[in-house]
Design a protein around this motif. Sequence first.
Motif, mmCIF file in Angstrom:
data_model
loop_
_atom_site.group_PDB
_atom_site.id
_atom_site.type_symbol
_atom_site.label_atom_id
_atom_site.label_comp_id
_atom_site.label_asym_id
_atom_site.label_seq_id
_atom_site.Cartn_x
_atom_site.Cartn_y
_atom_site.Cartn_z
ATOM 1 N N UNK A 115 24.054 50.160 49.518
ATOM 2 C CA UNK A 115 25.474 50.315 49.825
ATOM 3 C C UNK A 115 25.714 50.917 51.200
ATOM 4 N N UNK A 116 24.772 51.756 51.653
ATOM 5 C CA UNK A 116 24.922 52.375 52.971
ATOM 6 C C UNK A 116 24.903 51.337 54.090
ATOM 7 N N UNK A 117 24.262 50.196 53.842
ATOM 8 C CA UNK A 117 24.252 49.130 54.845
ATOM 9 C C UNK A 117 25.671 48.638 55.115
ATOM 10 N N UNK A 118 26.471 48.558 54.065
ATOM 11 C CA UNK A 118 27.867 48.129 54.210
ATOM 12 C C UNK A 118 28.652 49.167 54.993
ATOM 13 N N UNK A 119 28.416 50.435 54.683
ATOM 14 C CA UNK A 119 29.126 51.498 55.393
ATOM 15 C C UNK A 119 28.790 51.490 56.879
ATOM 16 N N UNK A 120 27.498 51.275 57.207
ATOM 17 C CA UNK A 120 27.097 51.245 58.610
ATOM 18 C C UNK A 120 27.705 50.043 59.330
ATOM 19 N N UNK A 121 27.764 48.909 58.621
ATOM 20 C CA UNK A 121 28.344 47.710 59.230
ATOM 21 C C UNK A 121 29.826 47.910 59.523
ATOM 22 N N UNK A 122 30.550 48.507 58.567
ATOM 23 C CA UNK A 122 31.979 48.752 58.772
ATOM 24 C C UNK A 122 32.193 49.739 59.908
ATOM 25 N N UNK A 123 31.338 50.780 59.982
ATOM 26 C CA UNK A 123 31.455 51.756 61.063
ATOM 27 C C UNK A 123 31.212 51.089 62.416
ATOM 28 N N UNK A 124 30.217 50.194 62.459
ATOM 29 C CA UNK A 124 29.953 49.473 63.703
ATOM 30 C C UNK A 124 31.144 48.595 64.072
ATOM 31 N N UNK A 125 31.725 47.936 63.064
ATOM 32 C CA UNK A 125 32.849 47.039 63.346
ATOM 33 C C UNK A 125 34.072 47.818 63.797
ATOM 34 N N UNK A 130 36.520 44.642 68.198
ATOM 35 C CA UNK A 130 37.356 43.877 69.129
ATOM 36 C C UNK A 130 36.541 42.912 69.966
ATOM 37 N N UNK A 131 35.443 43.401 70.524
ATOM 38 C CA UNK A 131 34.568 42.531 71.326
ATOM 39 C C UNK A 131 33.915 41.468 70.447
ATOM 40 N N UNK A 132 33.551 41.862 69.218
ATOM 41 C CA UNK A 132 32.898 40.917 68.318
ATOM 42 C C UNK A 132 33.819 39.751 67.967
ATOM 43 N N UNK A 133 35.087 40.041 67.696
ATOM 44 C CA UNK A 133 36.037 38.984 67.342
ATOM 45 C C UNK A 133 36.306 38.078 68.540
ATOM 46 N N UNK A 134 36.528 38.668 69.712
ATOM 47 C CA UNK A 134 36.854 37.870 70.893
ATOM 48 C C UNK A 134 35.685 36.974 71.309
ATOM 49 N N UNK A 135 34.524 37.578 71.544
ATOM 50 C CA UNK A 135 33.381 36.788 72.006
ATOM 51 C C UNK A 135 32.787 35.939 70.886
ATOM 52 N N UNK A 136 32.954 36.400 69.639
ATOM 53 C CA UNK A 136 32.455 35.617 68.511
ATOM 54 C C UNK A 136 33.130 34.265 68.392
ATOM 55 N N UNK A 137 34.374 34.154 68.885
ATOM 56 C CA UNK A 137 35.088 32.879 68.841
ATOM 57 C C UNK A 137 34.441 31.831 69.736
ATOM 58 N N UNK A 138 33.563 32.263 70.613
ATOM 59 C CA UNK A 138 32.921 31.329 71.534
ATOM 60 C C UNK A 138 31.443 31.132 71.207
ATOM 61 N N UNK A 139 31.063 31.485 69.968
ATOM 62 C CA UNK A 139 29.687 31.293 69.518
ATOM 63 C C UNK A 139 29.691 30.419 68.271
#
Length: 231
Positions: A115-125, A130-139
């Motif tokens: 479960x801690x993996x989910x918490x770390x992922x949410x904390x990273x997000x 913001x950068x992940x959503x913007x640049x992710x649209x071009x991958x």
Amino acid sequence: MTLAAVTTAVPASTSADGSWLTALADWTVSLMDTIGPVGAGAAIALESLFPPLPSEVILPMAGLAASRGGFTLFEALLWTTIGSVVGAFLLYGLGAWLGARRLRAIADAVPLLHPEDIDRTIAWFDKHGGKAVFFGRMLPIFRSLISIPAGVARMALWRFGLLTLAGSAIWNSIFVFAGFFLGESWHVVEAYADVLQYVVIIAAVVGVAWFLYARIRALLASRGNPDPDAV
């Protein structure tokens, strides 16, 4: 000239064997022929929901149809971008419905996940989303999947929408313009998109393999350690 004539621009290498790419191109043209540029938007919305559908085929066909007078270039860009945003919000909704609680329960039931993996992922997000959503649209692939963690993290809807709009507009414009200006040679740009897709897939495979290696190694090392937090 009707939009049906656009199908003649499908590369011979794909049309000779009746591949699924040819069927997709034919279906996209048929949709655009029936409901105009809205059809291109609908096809891109489906591409957002089903990543195996290649936008690198759908978008140039919309540009090619615009170059042949089926509708304007502006309409092609507008409706394909609307389709991208609509599809992204549907996946955002899926992520919001799943939520952190459900994902923690799933992680707790899946071997090698915690479960801690989910918490770390949410904390990273929360920090880099913001950068992940913007640049992710071009991958490739990630341009669809990135909407799910955005929903899980409950990114502000206005921020998610603006970032998705900006990133999708850039990606869509590249391929719509390619179809518009390259005409029957639109598929030339597909080769470059394929290279990018392979790079993304290889990077994802390497990342997953490294995660599994590290987690299995830690699991084996902890077998003689009674401390459950060691894994």
